[in-house]
Design an enzyme around this catalytic site. Structure first.
Site, PDB file in Angstrom:
ATOM      1  N   SER A 103       3.533 -54.293 -82.245  1.00 46.09           N
ATOM      2  CA  SER A 103       3.762 -54.530 -83.669  1.00 46.09           C
ATOM      3  C   SER A 103       2.615 -55.361 -84.217  1.00 46.09           C
ATOM      4  CB  SER A 103       5.090 -55.270 -83.872  1.00 46.09           C
ATOM      5  OG  SER A 103       5.186 -55.786 -85.189  1.00 46.09           O
ATOM      6  N   TYR A 129      10.590 -62.512 -81.995  1.00 44.36           N
ATOM      7  CA  TYR A 129      10.060 -61.147 -82.063  1.00 44.36           C
ATOM      8  C   TYR A 129       8.545 -61.149 -81.904  1.00 44.36           C
ATOM      9  CZ  TYR A 129       9.128 -56.428 -83.772  1.00 44.36           C
ATOM     10  OH  TYR A 129       8.694 -55.119 -83.890  1.00 44.36           O
TER      11      TYR A 129
END
Length: 212
Positions: A103, A129
């Protein structure tokens, strides 16, 4: 497994002769990862492409069954164990690729070595995350280095973009915003397919690719 079987039906609707099998895997469980790997080894003598894509995004503070912070355990530790366990099968292929779907959030991530599970009130969904995705990118780089330039196994990390899927189920995004700003799953898969299939990348390994 119901979703997997539905996806198989969709693919066979396009290509009725496709030979596709779904095996159960829970990346938040080391036991499940090992069981999956054992079943795959019993079925196959080599693996050409491994795409580590499943994950979880900004969930509440949860733990995996093995006691790790859920996002770090599911997004990084599970795929890492799976990759290492399947490495002999990857090395048995003429040419193999490991594709880690990371990501753009890795750019603001930090590995909290002194508190990897973000205990004692330090947990934050975004921080967790970002840490998990940075770990994936760093792992891709280091695995490529350890395998070496002469290895038949190449490693790739990528940012697929923001895609309209169930990944955002723990966030309160409006459908209007998602429809306007998020990629469709078909578009979001393109960078992954590029890393998995494009022959131009045959001699590259350990790099990061962005959908932009």
């Amino acid at each position: 497994m119901k979703k997997a079987e539905s996806a198989i039906d969709d693919m066979k609707g396009v290509n009725p002769s496709a030979d596709i099998t779904a095996l159960k895997l829970d990346l938040s469980s080391f036991k499940s990862v090992r069981q999956f790997a054992d079943e795959l080894k019993a079925r196959e003598s080599a693996v050409d492409i491994l795409i580590n894509n499943a994950g979880i995004y900004q969930c509440p503070e949860w733990e995996t069954i093995d006691g790790f912070e859920m996002q770090f355990g599911t997004n990084h530790l599970g795929p890492f164990l799976l990759t290492l366990t399947l490495l002999p099968l990857l090395k048995s292929a003429p040419v193999a690729r490991i594709v880690n779907v990371a990501s753009g959030y890795h750019e603001i991530g930090k590995i909290h070595f002194d508190n990897i599970n973000l205990k004692n009130g330090t947990y934050d969904p975004e921080k967790a995350y970002c840490q998990s995705k940075l770990a994936m990118v760093l792992c891709t780089r280091e695995m490529a280095r350890r395998l070496g330039t002469e290895s038949n196994v190449k490693c790739y990390a990528l940012n697929p973009g923001v895609i309209k899927t169930d990944l955002q189920r723990h966030q309160n995004y409006s459908q209007t915003m998602m429809n306007m700003m998020f990629l469709t799953p078909e578009m979001g898969a393109q960078t992954t397919l590029y890393c998995a299939l494009d022959e131009k990348l045959d001699n590259e390994s350990g790099f990061y690719y962005d959908f932009r």
